[in-house]
Design an enzyme around this catalytic site. Structure first.
Site, mmCIF file in Angstrom:
data_model
loop_
_atom_site.group_PDB
_atom_site.id
_atom_site.type_symbol
_atom_site.label_atom_id
_atom_site.label_comp_id
_atom_site.label_asym_id
_atom_site.label_seq_id
_atom_site.Cartn_x
_atom_site.Cartn_y
_atom_site.Cartn_z
ATOM 1 C CE LYS A 31 -25.488 -52.627 -74.341
ATOM 2 N NZ LYS A 31 -25.232 -51.998 -75.658
ATOM 3 C CE1 TYR A 80 -25.752 -46.637 -74.269
ATOM 4 C CE2 TYR A 80 -28.021 -47.229 -73.839
ATOM 5 C CZ TYR A 80 -26.694 -47.576 -73.920
ATOM 6 O OH TYR A 80 -26.292 -48.869 -73.656
ATOM 7 C CG PHE A 109 -27.530 -46.347 -83.644
ATOM 8 C CD1 PHE A 109 -27.401 -46.338 -82.265
ATOM 9 C CD2 PHE A 109 -26.480 -45.840 -84.405
ATOM 10 C CE1 PHE A 109 -26.270 -45.840 -81.648
ATOM 11 C CE2 PHE A 109 -25.335 -45.345 -83.788
ATOM 12 C CZ PHE A 109 -25.235 -45.343 -82.412
ATOM 13 N NE ARG A 129 -20.039 -54.558 -76.222
ATOM 14 C CZ ARG A 129 -19.825 -53.263 -76.068
ATOM 15 N NH1 ARG A 129 -18.692 -52.715 -76.511
ATOM 16 N NH2 ARG A 129 -20.711 -52.508 -75.449
ATOM 17 C CG ASN A 141 -23.135 -54.044 -77.889
ATOM 18 O OD1 ASN A 141 -24.020 -53.976 -77.044
ATOM 19 N ND2 ASN A 141 -22.396 -53.015 -78.240
ATOM 20 C CD GLU A 186 -21.777 -45.034 -67.572
ATOM 21 O OE1 GLU A 186 -21.333 -46.182 -67.352
ATOM 22 O OE2 GLU A 186 -21.733 -44.491 -68.684
#
Ligand code: IDP
Length: 151
Positions: free
Chosen positions: A9, A49, A57, A102, A112, A126
Site C-alpha cells: 500500500k 473494494y 471508512f 502487519r 496496514n 484480482e
C-alpha cells in the site's frame, strides 16, 4: 501451484518498506511472477473494494490508496493464497500477531501495509484486475525440490 495478488500500500511505499516486505515474502519461499508500481484511481478502487462501499471508512480508504503509488505483485507457491494471508496477519495492525507483516510493521486498522487476496477465486479476479496478459511470467524453478519435499 497457486498464485495470489499482493498490493504494497501507499503507506509502505512512503515508509520505504517495499524491500523489507518483499524480503519476507521471498524468504518464505514464495516466487515473484509479476511485479510493478501503479498509481491507482477511483475506478479500480471502487471495484477492488466494492464489498466495503457502505462502510464509514470507505472514502478514507480510497483516498489513502490513491495518495501515492502501490507495488502490485503476483506471487506463486503451494497454497500461496493461505500462506500469504497467514504471513500478512489480521486486518488491524494493532491486533495482528507479532511475526506477521502487519503485526510487525503496522499500528493501524487502516494503514496496514499490504493487501492480499483472501481466496483462490478472488486471487483469480484480482490478478486480472491488476495485471495484463504478458505481465505474469512463467519460468523454471531449480529450487522446487528443496522448497517442497513431500509433506
Ligand atoms: P483485509 O485487507 O484484511 O482483507 P478488508 O476487510 O478487505 O480486510 O478491508 C480492506 C481494507 O480496508 C483493510 O486492509 C484496511 O485498510 C481497511 N479497513 C478494513 N476494516 C477497517 C476498519 O474497521 N477501519 C478502518 N479501515 C478498515
Amino acid at each position: 501451484m497457486e498464485k495470489t495478488l499482493i498490493l504494497l500500500k501507499p503507506c509502505t511505499v512512503q515508509r520505504r518498506l517495499i524491500g523489507e516486505v518483499i524480503n519476507r515474502i521471498e524468504r518464505k519461499g514464495l516466487r515473484i511472477v509479476g511485479l510493478k508500481m501503479m498509481q491507482l484511481d477511483d475506478a479500480i478502487l471502487n471495484e477492488h473494494y466494492a464489498h466495503l462501499t457502505e462502510r464509514p471508512f470507505f472514502p478514507w480508504l480510497v483516498s489513502s490508496m490513491k495518495s501515492a503509488p502501490v507495488v502490485a505483485m503476483c506471487v506463486e507457491g503451494n497454497s500461496a493464497v493461505t500462506v500469504v494471508r497467514n504471513i500478512v496477519g489480521a486486518t488491524n495492525g494493532r491486533k495482528a500477531a507479532p511475526g506477521t507483516i502487519r503485526g510487525d510493521y503496522s499500528m493501524s486498522g487502516q494503514e496496514n501495509i499490504i493487501h492480499a487476496s483472501d481466496s483462490i477465486e478472488s486471487a483469480e479476479i484480482e490478478m486480472k484486475r491488476f495485471f495484463r496478459e504478458g505481465e505474469i511470467f512463467e519460468y523454471p524453478d531449480p529450487l522446487h525440490d528443496f522448497m517442497y519435499a513431500p509433506d
